[in-house]
Scaffold this motif. Structure first.
Motif, PDB file in Angstrom:
ATOM      1  N   LEU A   1      30.803  73.212  67.233  1.00  0.00           N
ATOM      2  CA  LEU A   1      30.885  73.286  68.695  1.00  0.00           C
ATOM      3  C   LEU A   1      30.084  72.163  69.329  1.00  0.00           C
ATOM      4  N   HIS A   2      30.648  71.581  70.396  1.00  0.00           N
ATOM      5  CA  HIS A   2      29.876  70.584  71.160  1.00  0.00           C
ATOM      6  C   HIS A   2      29.161  71.359  72.247  1.00  0.00           C
ATOM      7  N   ILE A   3      28.014  71.927  71.924  1.00  0.00           N
ATOM      8  CA  ILE A   3      27.439  72.841  72.899  1.00  0.00           C
ATOM      9  C   ILE A   3      26.593  72.107  73.927  1.00  0.00           C
ATOM     10  N   ASP A   4      26.497  72.692  75.085  1.00  0.00           N
ATOM     11  CA  ASP A   4      25.642  72.181  76.142  1.00  0.00           C
ATOM     12  C   ASP A   4      24.234  72.733  75.899  1.00  0.00           C
ATOM     13  N   TRP A   5      23.407  71.872  75.333  1.00  0.00           N
ATOM     14  CA  TRP A   5      22.063  72.343  74.947  1.00  0.00           C
ATOM     15  C   TRP A   5      21.216  72.719  76.140  1.00  0.00           C
ATOM     16  N   HIS A   6      21.533  72.158  77.317  1.00  0.00           N
ATOM     17  CA  HIS A   6      20.737  72.505  78.501  1.00  0.00           C
ATOM     18  C   HIS A   6      20.737  74.012  78.713  1.00  0.00           C
ATOM     19  N   TYR A   7      21.895  74.611  78.521  1.00  0.00           N
ATOM     20  CA  TYR A   7      22.005  76.054  78.747  1.00  0.00           C
ATOM     21  C   TYR A   7      22.086  76.851  77.454  1.00  0.00           C
ATOM     22  N   LEU A   8      22.900  76.356  76.505  1.00  0.00           N
ATOM     23  CA  LEU A   8      23.289  77.212  75.388  1.00  0.00           C
ATOM     24  C   LEU A   8      22.365  77.109  74.187  1.00  0.00           C
TER      25      LEU A   8
ATOM     26  N   LEU B   1      19.255  79.058  68.696  1.00  0.00           N
ATOM     27  CA  LEU B   1      17.900  79.564  68.481  1.00  0.00           C
ATOM     28  C   LEU B   1      17.951  80.995  67.952  1.00  0.00           C
ATOM     29  N   MET B   2      18.897  81.770  68.466  1.00  0.00           N
ATOM     30  CA  MET B   2      19.014  83.151  68.005  1.00  0.00           C
ATOM     31  C   MET B   2      19.507  83.202  66.558  1.00  0.00           C
ATOM     32  N   TYR B   3      20.507  82.348  66.222  1.00  0.00           N
ATOM     33  CA  TYR B   3      21.013  82.388  64.847  1.00  0.00           C
ATOM     34  C   TYR B   3      19.990  81.826  63.873  1.00  0.00           C
ATOM     35  N   LEU B   4      19.108  80.980  64.395  1.00  0.00           N
ATOM     36  CA  LEU B   4      18.036  80.446  63.564  1.00  0.00           C
ATOM     37  C   LEU B   4      16.985  81.516  63.296  1.00  0.00           C
ATOM     38  N   THR B   5      16.729  82.332  64.297  1.00  0.00           N
ATOM     39  CA  THR B   5      15.748  83.411  64.143  1.00  0.00           C
ATOM     40  C   THR B   5      16.519  84.721  64.008  1.00  0.00           C
ATOM     41  N   SER B   6      16.525  85.489  65.078  1.00  0.00           N
ATOM     42  CA  SER B   6      17.261  86.753  65.079  1.00  0.00           C
ATOM     43  C   SER B   6      17.303  87.199  66.532  1.00  0.00           C
ATOM     44  N   PRO B   7      18.161  88.188  66.867  1.00  0.00           N
ATOM     45  CA  PRO B   7      18.152  88.657  68.248  1.00  0.00           C
ATOM     46  C   PRO B   7      16.754  89.097  68.683  1.00  0.00           C
ATOM     47  N   ALA B   8      16.054  89.810  67.820  1.00  0.00           N
ATOM     48  CA  ALA B   8      14.699  90.246  68.173  1.00  0.00           C
ATOM     49  C   ALA B   8      13.799  89.033  68.380  1.00  0.00           C
ATOM     50  N   GLY B   9      13.982  88.023  67.524  1.00  0.00           N
ATOM     51  CA  GLY B   9      13.175  86.816  67.641  1.00  0.00           C
ATOM     52  C   GLY B   9      13.388  86.123  68.969  1.00  0.00           C
ATOM     53  N   LEU B  10      14.658  86.065  69.392  1.00  0.00           N
ATOM     54  CA  LEU B  10      14.935  85.407  70.672  1.00  0.00           C
ATOM     55  C   LEU B  10      14.355  86.205  71.843  1.00  0.00           C
ATOM     56  N   TRP B  11      14.411  87.526  71.735  1.00  0.00           N
ATOM     57  CA  TRP B  11      13.776  88.332  72.787  1.00  0.00           C
ATOM     58  C   TRP B  11      12.284  88.066  72.832  1.00  0.00           C
ATOM     59  N   LEU B  12      11.711  87.894  71.651  1.00  0.00           N
ATOM     60  CA  LEU B  12      10.280  87.632  71.584  1.00  0.00           C
ATOM     61  C   LEU B  12       9.961  86.295  72.268  1.00  0.00           C
ATOM     62  N   ILE B  13      10.793  85.298  71.983  1.00  0.00           N
ATOM     63  CA  ILE B  13      10.543  83.971  72.550  1.00  0.00           C
ATOM     64  C   ILE B  13      10.758  83.995  74.068  1.00  0.00           C
TER      65      ILE B  13
END
Ligand code: HEM
Ligand code: SF4
Ligand code: SF4
Lengths: 172, 520
Positions: free
Chosen positions: B245-252, B257-269
């Protein structure tokens, strides 16, 4: 001090440079770098269901004495426990365990549906998928079973779901 | 942490001074990041109206209709779509810089708490607006983002049926699409409302960039729209995973970040970052000084303090005794203790003959009367061929360092506290020249101290410096904290000029107040 007149070529060049830089920052991160969500030779298995387990206990008939004690409008002969069984799940892929877990019923009185959502990235190709579930706490064994050979194309999503009206576990 | 902040501020101020040289303070993007945010938001809103009108609002047709105006109608729909996208991206960039800048300037505690705290929800709203926009396109990127967001929110125990189940093959309806449209219009409107709340405690908020800056950034977006038109991915297909995907890093960026960590991890961040921002105002910090005090007998109701107060902390109320007159009143919870009002008050003129100078609105920690005394004493003590009075500001370059036999230094809480008549008074009571310094425009801790002083001295704003004051004997040299050497250099040049000017040229008639003549 530089003259800030907009016609000063130095000012114009500096402003153009700044706007160019700003535009580049906006544009670059707007599509780059590419994000590889899933490698080209992989597929996705989603285990997802929202399913009501069986009641945890047997229904039984009230005795006449019990019925007499109840208010007249509450005299229903059959009582069933409201609480539902958790759903136990075990998924094996090509004979190797992929997932094992349990989804508790929702709700304060545990009378809601059990829900689960998991995603598994697997290599594309042929797989033996075996899913076993138990939706009845009164039975020890897995009472819902499905085993099937599937061929997953690259990037294909296969969903493992369970529904009473689909006759139990099904792949989609 | 404070030393890191100070270091960052010094760096930022260097960058800002550098940009001042080419853009001027009014056109300097660094000094108007909030205004640029509004500007980008307006562009996104205006272009969004057109895009919405030409959109087919059905889940099956939306992708086709966007493809149509991107390619067939590229000259209008396509350009507007790109403007919409890039202004939204620009909004994120200036918002993040705005947060960084306000942080470095230390504007998160004390009276700033309101602006700071109300800013925090806008970050969530900006992201929710932008991410919702990607879903609306309903291409593979939109599907990816919707699924990733659903997976993220499913971690919270809020939905009875997991939101992710909506995206299993074959269940999406037009109702879902109506929800997307509703979100992508509703959330940005909520953002507007939140921003209106955000600037409530600021008077004359800087919400429109200068013409040059507005035009410059608009042309920039337009060029971008032509050079790199926005295009969609392929149509969303629920049965396959989007791979590259050519993602828009500004928003997406949150999804990877979530797939790198986990949903819980992203909530934590995300939750942790939000809590951190919300907690910053609680950090220990310098206590705010006493607030402004009105002295009713010396207030004639002229409204100058009311107009000049940067935080809307003054109300004009009907005079209790004089019908038809007004009286200033300070609203304690809004006052930033800056002193700009004291510099605005006509009663602050040192030429008044009263023994004890009391002005209409004053700062207990630096009353105008005490300032007059201090100035008289310091100027009288000067010696040497050229005597200079320097008025500076505590927040800016440290003026104390230039004090010597020939230089009297008055260190103000904010240069905006300086009533312009003090300049004339200093010249007439023995100074050969007056140098006024303070933070650069846009660096002022209290927003308008520099601007108002500049305008008062140049006669564009009341109270103004009397035109009789010779320009040769007044020098204005703004210098941020790290620009001490610039200030010293400006002072040396000024001293040299005054020396060449000679003692009697362009000189105001000396003035000795009766109260001093009397006491000797
Ligand atoms: C899209 C988002 C935002 C926009 C468009 C925006 C816009 C503005 C504007 C126009 C001002 C007035 C500036 C002036 O007149 O001096 C302002 C002030 C301020 N903003 Fe924001 N803002 C945004 C988000 C935030 C966020 C997220 C924070 C911090 C968490 C924040 C913190 C502040 C502070 C502390 C001030 C007050 C400055 C002072 O007291 O002098 N803003 N903002
Ligand atoms: S001290 Fe500053 S904030 Fe307070 S009333 Fe005066 S001008 Fe307004
Ligand atoms: S500037 Fe002075 S005189 Fe004018 S309204 Fe304010 S306090 Fe009163």
């Amino acid at each position: 001090m530089v003259s800030k007149s907009p016609t000063n070529p130095l000012v114009m060049a500096a402003q153009a440079l700044f706007y160019g830089l700003f535009a580049v920052i906006i544009a670059i991160f707007s599509t780059w770098p590419d994000y590889v969500h899933l490698d080209g030779d992989r597929s996705l298995i989603k285990l997802s269901f929202s399913y009501h387990g069986e009641p945890v206990g047997e229904c039984r008939e009230r005795s006449p004495e019990e019925l007499a004690k109840l208010a007249p409008n509450m005299r229903v002969a059959k009582v069933c426990p409201r609480e539902r069984s958790p759903i136990r799940v075990k998924v094996d892929l090509d004979g190797q365990p992929l997932f094992e877990g349990s989804a508790p019923p929702a709700g304060l009185s545990k009378d809601g549906a059990s829900t689960l959502y998991r995603r598994f990235e697997v290599p594309a190709g042929e797989h033996l998928v075996s899913v076993k579930m138990n939706d009845n706490a009164r039975i020890a064994d897995f009472n819902l079973v499905r085993e099937e050979k599937v061929t997953l194309k690259p990037a294909q999503i296969m969903v493992i779901d369970v529904r009473k009206d689909h006759g139990g576990i099904f792949f989609e | 942490m404070d030393s890191i902040r100070q270091g960052g501020l010094a760096l930022l101020q260097r960058i800002e001074s550098f940009f001042d040289a080419f853009f001027g303070a009014a056109g300097n993007p660094w000094r108007h990041l909030g205004a640029l945010g509004f500007h980008f938001l307006w562009i996104a809103l205006a272009t969004g109206i057109y895009l919405f009108i030409v959109l087919d609002t059905g889940i099956e047709d939306v992708h086709t209709s966007i493809e149509y105006y991107t390619h067939e109608q590229w000259w209008l729909g396509g350009i507007l779509r790109s403007l919409h996208r890039y202004s939204a991206d620009g909004l994120v960039v200036v918002m993040l810089l705005h947060i960084l800048r306000e942080f470095l300037y230390g504007r998160f505690h004390g009276f700033h708490w309101y602006s700071w705290i109300t800013g925090v929800p806008t970050v969530w709203l900006v992201y929710a607006s932008g991410i919702g926009g990607y879903w609306l396109v309903w291409d593979q990127l939109g599907l990816f983002s919707a699924v990733a967001s659903a997976e993220w929110f499913d971690w919270l125990p809020i939905f009875s049926t997991p939101a992710t189940r909506n995206f299993l093959p074959g269940v999406l309806t037009d109702r879902f699409f109506s929800l997307l449209v509703f979100l992508h219009i509703g959330i940005p409107l909520t953002l507007m409302l939140a921003l209106w709340v955000h600037i409530q405690r600021i008077s004359q908020a800087d919400v429109f960039p200068s013409r040059a800056l507005a035009l410059g950034t608009f042309v920039m977006l337009l060029v971008l729209a032509f050079v790199k038109p926005t295009v969609s991915h392929g149509k969303a297909d629920l049965s396959v995973v989007p791979t590259v995907l050519h993602i828009d890093w500004h928003y997406l960026f949150i999804h990877p970040l979530m797939y790198l960590t986990s949903p819980a991890g992203l909530w934590l961040i995300a939750g942790g970052a939000t809590l951190l921002l919300l907690a910053l105002p609680l950090l220990p910090h310098k206590k705010q000084g006493p607030i402004a005090v009105v002295n009713p007998p010396n207030c004639n109701g002229c409204r100058r303090c009311f107009v000049d107060c940067p935080y809307g902390a003054i109300a004009m109320l009907p005079h209790p005794d004089k019908p038809g007159h007004e009286l200033a009143r300070v609203l304690p919870e809004l006052c930033a203790s800056c002193g700009i009002c004291a510099g605005a008050c006509p009663s602050s003129t040192p030429f008044r003959s009263v023994e004890q100078l009391v002005t209409g609105i004053d700062m207990p920690q630096q009353p105008v009367g005490a300032l007059r005394q201090d100035m008289e004493r310091r100027i009288a003590a000067l010696s040497g061929p050229v005597k200079i009075a320097v008025f500076g500001c505590e927040c800016a370059a440290r003026v104390g360092a230039v004090e010597d036999q020939g230089t009297a230094v008055m260190n103000l809480m904010c240069t905006g506290l300086l009533p312009p008549s003090f300049v004339e008074y200093a010249l007439r009571s023995g100074a050969d020249g007056v140098l006024v310094t303070g933070c650069r425009e846009g660096s002022c801790a209290y927003r308008f101290g520099t601007q108002w002083t500049e305008q008062r001295l140049s006669g564009e704003r009341e109270p103004h410096l009397r035109p009789g004051v010779p320009a040769e004997r007044l020098r204005v040299a703004w210098a941020d904290r790290h620009e001490m050497s610039d200030l010293k250099a400006a002072l040396d040049v000024f001293r040299e000029n005054l020396k060449n000017l000679g003692a009697d040229e362009m000189r105001l008639r000396p003035y000795t107040p009766r109260r001093i003549a009397k006491h000797g």
